[in-house]
Design an enzyme around this catalytic site. Structure first.
Site, PDB file in Angstrom:
ATOM      1  N   ASP A 198      14.372 -13.329 -39.122  1.00  0.00           N
ATOM      2  CA  ASP A 198      13.776 -14.304 -38.715  1.00  0.00           C
ATOM      3  C   ASP A 198      12.516 -14.443 -39.879  1.00  0.00           C
ATOM      4  O   ASP A 198      12.438 -15.801 -40.147  1.00  0.00           O
ATOM      5  CB  ASP A 198      12.353 -14.036 -37.561  1.00  0.00           C
ATOM      6  N   PHE A 223     -10.923  -1.552 -37.452  1.00  0.00           N
ATOM      7  CA  PHE A 223      -9.744  -1.595 -39.139  1.00  0.00           C
ATOM      8  C   PHE A 223     -10.322  -1.638 -39.384  1.00  0.00           C
ATOM      9  O   PHE A 223      -9.943  -3.083 -40.285  1.00  0.00           O
ATOM     10  CB  PHE A 223      -8.366  -1.024 -38.456  1.00  0.00           C
ATOM     11  N   LYS A 270     -11.551   7.248 -35.873  1.00  0.00           N
ATOM     12  CA  LYS A 270      -9.708   7.513 -35.006  1.00  0.00           C
ATOM     13  C   LYS A 270      -9.109   6.890 -36.644  1.00  0.00           C
ATOM     14  O   LYS A 270      -9.586   5.735 -37.061  1.00  0.00           O
ATOM     15  CB  LYS A 270      -9.065   7.680 -34.049  1.00  0.00           C
ATOM     16  N   THR A 276     -10.501   2.150 -45.747  1.00  0.00           N
ATOM     17  CA  THR A 276     -10.533   3.696 -44.387  1.00  0.00           C
ATOM     18  C   THR A 276      -9.663   3.703 -43.717  1.00  0.00           C
ATOM     19  O   THR A 276      -9.933   4.472 -43.849  1.00  0.00           O
ATOM     20  CB  THR A 276     -12.493   3.010 -43.865  1.00  0.00           C
ATOM     21  N   ALA A 304      -9.183  -2.178 -44.146  1.00  0.00           N
ATOM     22  CA  ALA A 304      -7.082  -1.286 -45.392  1.00  0.00           C
ATOM     23  C   ALA A 304      -7.798   0.273 -46.185  1.00  0.00           C
ATOM     24  O   ALA A 304      -7.357   0.666 -46.257  1.00  0.00           O
ATOM     25  CB  ALA A 304      -6.556  -2.618 -45.465  1.00  0.00           C
ATOM     26  N   ASP A 358      17.499  -4.888 -35.484  1.00  0.00           N
ATOM     27  CA  ASP A 358      16.037  -4.710 -36.383  1.00  0.00           C
ATOM     28  C   ASP A 358      15.561  -3.433 -35.199  1.00  0.00           C
ATOM     29  O   ASP A 358      15.227  -3.889 -34.119  1.00  0.00           O
ATOM     30  CB  ASP A 358      15.019  -5.674 -35.985  1.00  0.00           C
TER      31      ASP A 358
END
Lengths: 692, 580
Positions: free
Chosen positions: A527, A385, A404, A389, A387, A315
């Site tokens: 996992d 933050f 940002k 915008t 989801a 991974d």
């Protein structure tokens, strides 16, 4: 307790004591029958003991002292072989027990109704059954391996992993698995127990170390066939010597036929007792080394297969890269300086606790010496933050509005404010994306002022590690959810051989199937529950201890440290196990040449005195020659136990180099060393006046 | 060893090595069916299939293949047995030879069906022309073809992936016979006839002696009966097919079988040429020619030192003669060295080249008496046999025996590089190990047990004509020869007795089929497996290191198994010879 603390000393006094007793217990014929080489030694030892009894009764075929000496050393050969197995078991058990010790004598709160706040009864952890639900609150020890069905808590797993930082465990998702022996630090968890007593991963591993339940691995079986065949060859070569020598006595007119005692000695010296005796110890020691690396293997076969692995699926996140993207550069828009952009970007990120956000603050500080301002000093309102915008930012007290976010999100945002996203910034963003980075746009009062370049940071030294793997003939494939462009760039930087971008669990499974179809043996770590099918398909599958129960069940190893880089260590341990087997087999067979030169002249010098010239070691007497060979044959087992337990030294070089080195050391060395050893023992026997 | 020895052996080895590639490629094309694809060549082949009701497209599972092989061989065995038993009433028996005794016929039938050609009888005094041609010569062809067929099946096991079929026994048998053995035999027969090897159906000739002699009974003898027959045709295939059964009792020491140095060179080349080239065929078919060269080099690595050791010992002569003042140095007048039992036409060099070639391969034809070699000189051929007939070995059988050793070698070497073993991309697991160890185990078991019985059983001991250490060597040699399908004899042993006919017959039988069957089992098991692509972590099996390791494994197994027995035979005898 760290992994280091758990490595037992090679010869712990307690373990030796137990092993000594076990060496005798293992003389049980039903145990020895499992190992054809040792079984032959047992039969021969019983035979010479019979001859000894006969001699003591006054009807000895040759002098009693000699029969006694040979018989004694034949029994020692067997005991030494048993001892090597016993000590490997002892060490394995000691290591596993130290892992298990933590969960002894815990009282668990078993609930009747799986709901928080329902009534519970206290039961001993060993009485818990699969399916029981227990409550673990702050300060409680989690009694058994299980799955969180309700609640969220921080858990101290240092007892298992050696890592002191607490981890979060919660119901659902990929962090729902808990391990017995770990401690809940805060909050509570409702845990469904996933295994019956004696069936945990650790229990399974302990069972594999213990003699009674241990099954031979496929390669052990194949090697045992070879050893059995050699045993039969030597059995024939020695048994037929009796009629041959009788014929020779008659035709030459002097001497006497070879004694059964000497034939017994010759047989035991020739059959591969060294590797035959050490074989179980080598296998168990392989498991031990896995435990020392904090990996629990659920089958010996998996340990063996890890030496064969030629394709590693790794991974990206956490294995190849540091795990989080970091800001590496600021690209200002026309009319702004880099420093100004850095300043604004830092404002926007002050309350952004994501690693990316932290890295922007750090970069601004290290590159432009912009001090980290205290959030509370500013009359600022932080915009988190979402989801929807896909932006975050800050509204400063002086009216400045800073945002940002992803380039598209900011573009939409500035367009909404009737502003434009400059073309040169778009170009800059796509350049960053092409190079494998992630562009983050920064706006001030709805005007784009620049772009932050975020980048995956490849771990230091990983490229060298992959080069080393390539020399060993192992290809690495990077698995990532990134887009192909980003993936290609990181793959190139890290030096992996191949990559799988935009990887879904299905794509991963498909990749494994394809590789296997081409004949490759594939190892991977995982996992999540959605990793389970791929884990089940892979030849070696290391599940992270922090992973879900489904992942652990699907894999054939569990890494207690949950460190994806561990796969490389696992491959190494597998290879070392096989090399140890091969090298000691070579050594064992190579030893036989010297034994012929010791015993054949001794056995037949009476019939054909000319054969005395084959006594190139100039051993004192026929009896001392036979005895020296038998003693060497027994003592060498003890001397090689450290090799069996620690594994022969292993370097990651090409197969040709490895073969050359090992043939020189164990093949050529195996031919020469017993000549020296037997001569020394003979000189010792003479010096001690033990032989006439 | 002198210049003559070096020149002779270099010519021999040079031609042998140079022919490996062209003949190897040709044979590979035969097995891959590319020759039969030719309309003209294939017509005969197709006719045979139609006539015998064979479906050439049938792919056989290994058990079917093995069954076909066994059934065909058993049938051949019965035919040879019956031909011998009824030869007195069958045609082509100009000398009116009587029926062969049951035990001798049994022994000979097995001997020729198993490609051993151990001969307990004297050919010219026992076998009719019909028996020789229809029985023995036919078996010379088909037993060789059987060996090649089993090898080709094994090669397919390596080449194919995830399939059950390993080819078609009938196809492999027919193709090996009509495209390889027949053309080569016809060519060689013609060359041999040109050298004076006889070829006739007429009865034995009675000729006037140039100088009459006195018989032991005092009567004057003025005529001699010269045995003749269809010899050239038989000699060619006995050499090419690593059969070795001579038309005459003294085999290729007989001037009508091997008249000139040139015929000698051709015949000794014919012993190894196919076995050597099959190594190349192997590399060609597995698509890695280095693997074929590796096996050939490993064989030469054992063969060449054995050849020169034997030559050195024989050329050095007998120290007992030296002490008597007898001149044994080579000169223009004499070859020097130990010439007892050797023909003056061949001298030391060509006798030794033949002795090592015929025992390295499981040929067993002779042009000198191995019994009369110096003790260590005789040890060399005996030990070459005891190595399991894998140094060139029988056609097909030598290489598949060698591959069993390769499996053993890659198993140990593979572990030493930290991988579970594989060869040519195929994993070597417990099943392959089991089968490979059986093939390696059977011959020594047969040899040692047979010898043990023979030196303990009074009726068998009576056959030993030279009691003492040399007699032991003779018995050991006889069982080594039968137990490895070689067929040569040390002589000095009256082997045409019921005990030896039956014991050696059984030895030959086990040594042939209990090797061929496990080899086919390996082929079947390998064909089912995937091919693992090679990488830097794969054990390379073409490097000088691996070649030496393989040779060392063959030598170690041979030495460790037979050292005690050899110590009581040739080694003791050598140490007892008064030294120079």
């Amino acid at each position: 307790m760290s992994a280091k603390d758990r490595t037992t000393l090679l010869f712990d006094r307690m373990i030796i004591g137990r092993a000594l007793i076990d060496s005798f217990k293992k003389l049980n014929p039903s145990h020895q029958l499992k190992n054809p080489v040792l079984f032959v030694v047992l039969v021969v030892s019983v035979l010479t003991t019979g001859l000894l009894v006969q001699a003591l009764a006054g009807h000895g075929e040759i002098n009693t002292g000699f029969i006694l000496a040979v018989t004694t050393w034949l029994w020692f050969t067997l005991l030494f072989a048993n001892f090597s197995e016993a000590i490997a078991e002892g060490r394995g058990k000691a290591q596993a027990a130290s892992l298990r010790r933590n969960r002894k004598d815990t009282m668990a709160k078993r609930v009747k109704v799986p709901e928080y706040g329902s009534e519970y009864t206290l039961v001993a952890s060993k009485d818990l059954l699969k399916g029981n639900v227990v409550l673990a609150e702050a300060g409680d020890m989690i009694p058994m391996d299980g799955e969180v069905i309700e609640g969220i808590a921080s858990v101290n797993e240092s007892a298992i992993t050696g890592e002191s930082a607490p981890v979060i465990r919660e119901s659902g998702g990929d962090r729902s698995s808990v391990t017995g022996g770990t401690t809940v630090l805060s909050d509570w968890l409702l845990i469904r127990i996933t295994s019956n007593p004696g069936e945990t991963f650790l229990d399974r591993m302990i069972a594999m170390v213990e003699g009674a339940k241990r099954k031979k691995t496929p390669n052990e079986i194949a090697l045992s066939i070879l050893l059995a065949a050699l045993t039969i060859v030597f059995l024939l070569a020695t048994v037929t010597l009796l009629p041959f020598s009788i014929y020779s006595v008659i035709s030459s007119g002097h001497g006497s036929p070879v004694s059964v005692t000497v034939l017994a000695a010759l047989l035991v010296c020739l059959i591969p007792t060294t590797i035959g005796g050490l074989l179980p110890a080598i296998g168990i020691a392989g498991m031990d080394r896995m435990i020392q690396a904090n990996v629990i293997a659920t089958s010996g076969r998996a340990v063996e297969a890890s030496g064969d692995i030629d394709t590693l699926l790794l991974d990206k996140t956490g294995t190849i890269t540091l795990g989080n993207r970091q800001a590496v550069a600021f690209v200002p828009a026309a009319g702004y300086t880099e420093e100004y952009l850095a300043d604004v970007a830092q404002f926007a990120s002050l309350s952004d606790e994501t690693p990316e956000g932290r890295s922007i603050v750090v970069l601004a500080k290290t590159k432009y010496n912009i001090r980290e301002r205290h959030v509370n000093e500013l009359a600022a309102k932080f915009i988190p933050f979402t989801a929807e915008t896909r932006m975050s930012g800050v509204d400063l007290g002086d009216g400045k509005i800073i945002r940002k976010g992803a380039v598209e999100a900011i573009e939409k945002y500035v367009k909404g404010a009737k502003s434009v996203f400059p073309d040169e910034m778009k170009d800059a963003a796509s350049r960053i994306a092409k190079s494998g980075g992630t562009p983050l746009a920064v706006s001030e009062n709805a005007r784009v002022i620049g772009i932050i370049h975020l980048k995956d940071i490849v771990k230091g030294g990983i490229k060298e590690r992959f080069a080393e793997l390539r020399r060993m003939g192992i290809r690495t494939v990077m698995i990532t959810g990134d887009n192909p462009m980003t993936a290609a760039s990181i793959a190139a930087e890290a030096g992996v051989d191949d990559y799988l971008a935009e990887a879904t669990p299905e794509a991963k499974l498909k990749l494994i199937r394809e590789k296997q179809k081409e004949g490759h043996l594939v190892a991977m770590t995982g996992d999540g529950t959605n990793d389970a099918p791929a884990l089940a398909q892979a030849d070696v599958a290391v599940a992270m201890n922090t992973g879900t129960q489904a992942a652990k069940e699907a894999g054939n190893m569990v890494d207690l440290d949950s460190n994806p880089t561990k796969l490389i260590e696992v491959v190494r341990i597998g290879k070392q196990l096989l090399i140890t087997r091969g090298s000691l087999t070579t050594f064992s067979i190579a030893n036989d040449i010297s034994k012929y030169f010791a015993i054949i002249p001794a056995a037949f010098v009476g019939i054909y005195p000319a054969l005395g010239r084959l006594n190139i070691m100039h051993l004192a007497t026929p009896e001392s020659a036979v005895l020296s060979a038998v003693i060497f044959n027994a003592v060498i087992i003890i001397m090689l136990i450290p090799f069996a337990l620690k594994g022969v030294p292993y370097k990651s070089v090409s197969a040709s180099r490895l073969l050359r080195d090992n043939i020189l050391i164990y093949g050529v060395g195996g031919i020469i060393s017993p000549f020296i050893g037997i001569k020394l023992i003979d000189m010792m026997l003479v010096a001690l006046r033990l032989v006439k | 060893m002198n210049l003559n020895g070096i020149v002779q052996s270099v010519i021999f080895l040079g031609i042998l090595i140079l022919s490996a590639k062209p003949l190897g490629i040709y044979m590979a094309r035969v097995f891959e069916g590319r020759i039969s694809a030719n309309r003209w060549c294939g017509s005969v082949e197709r006719l045979i299939y139609r006539f015998s009701g064979i479906d050439p497209d049938e792919e056989m599972h290994w058990t079917t293949y093995a069954f076909a092989m066994l059934a065909f061989n058993f049938l051949g065995l019965v035919v040879v047995y019956l031909l011998q038993r009824f030869q007195s009433i069958l045609p082509l028996n100009p000398m009116h030879l009587p029926a062969v005794s049951p035990d001798s016929a049994f022994n000979t039938a097995i001997s020729f069906a198993t490609n051993t050609n151990w001969q307990g009888y004297a050919g010219e005094a026992t076998m009719s022309y019909l028996t020789q041609m229809l029985g023995l010569a036919v078996q010379n062809f088909v037993s060789a073809a059987t060996g090649i067929a089993v090898l080709v099946a094994l090669v397919r096991g390596f080449v194919r992936r995830e399939t059950r079929g390993i080819g078609n026994f009938w196809l492999d048998l027919v193709r090996s016979t009509i495209y390889i053995l027949l053309p080569l035999s016809i060519f060689l027969s013609a060359l041999l006839v040109s050298q004076g090897v006889v070829q006739t159906f007429k009865g034995y000739r009675v000729v006037q002696l140039v100088e009459p002699i006195k018989g032991s009974d005092g009567n004057k003898i003025s005529t001699q009966t010269l045995a003749v027959g269809p010899v050239a045709s038989q000699v060619a295939i006995k050499q090419l097919g690593t059969n070795g059964g001579g038309f005459f009792n003294v085999n290729s020491a007989h001037p009508f079988e091997n008249p000139t140095p040139l015929s000698n060179l051709l015949e000794v080349l014919a012993i190894l040429i196919i076995s050597g080239a099959l190594c190349y065929t192997f590399g060609y078919m597995v698509k890695d020619r280095r693997q074929g060269w590796a096996l050939l080099i490993a064989m030469l690595l054992i063969f060449v030192p054995c050849l020169y050791m034997c030559m050195q010992i024989e050329q050095a002569g007998n120290p007992v003669f030296t002490s008597l003042g007898i001149d044994q140095t080579a000169s223009t007048l004499q070859p020097g060295g130990n010439m007892e039992g050797k023909d003056a036409r061949f001298g030391i060099a060509n006798s030794v080249i033949w002795a090592t070639a015929t025992t390295a391969a499981s040929n067993g034809s002779v042009n000198a008496m191995h019994d009369s070699f110096m003790p260590l000189g005789g040890l060399v051929p005996m030990w070459l046999i005891q190595l399991g007939e894998v140094i060139f070995g029988g056609v097909g059988s030598g290489l598949y025996g060698m591959i069993a050793f390769v499996i053993l070698a890659v198993f140990i070497a593979g572990l030493m590089v930290g991988r579970t073993p594989e060869y040519l991309g195929k994993k070597i697991e417990a099943y392959e190990m089991k089968m490979a160890t059986i093939t390696i185990l059977i011959p020594p078991a047969v040899v040692l047990l047979g010898t043990a019985v023979a030196v303990a059983y009074p009726a068998a001991k009576a056959s030993i004509l030279n009691p003492g250490v040399h007699g032991f060597s003779e018995v050991l040699y006889a069982f080594s020869s039968a137990g490895n399908n070689n067929g040569s004899a040390f002589a000095g042993l009256n082997a045409n007795t019921p005990f030896y006919n039956i014991a050696l017959g059984l030895a030959m039988f086990f040594a042939r089929y209990w090797l061929a069957i496990p080899i086919l089992a390996i082929a079947g098991s390998l064909a089912k497996k995937r091919i693992i692509p090679s990488s830097a972590g794969t054990l390379p099996t073409h490097t000088p290191l691996f070649i030496c390791f393989l040779a060392a494994i063959v030598l170690m197994v041979g030495a460790l198994t037979f050292f005690p027995a050899l110590a009581l035979g040739p080694i003791a005898e050598h140490l007892m010879v008064p030294s120079h």
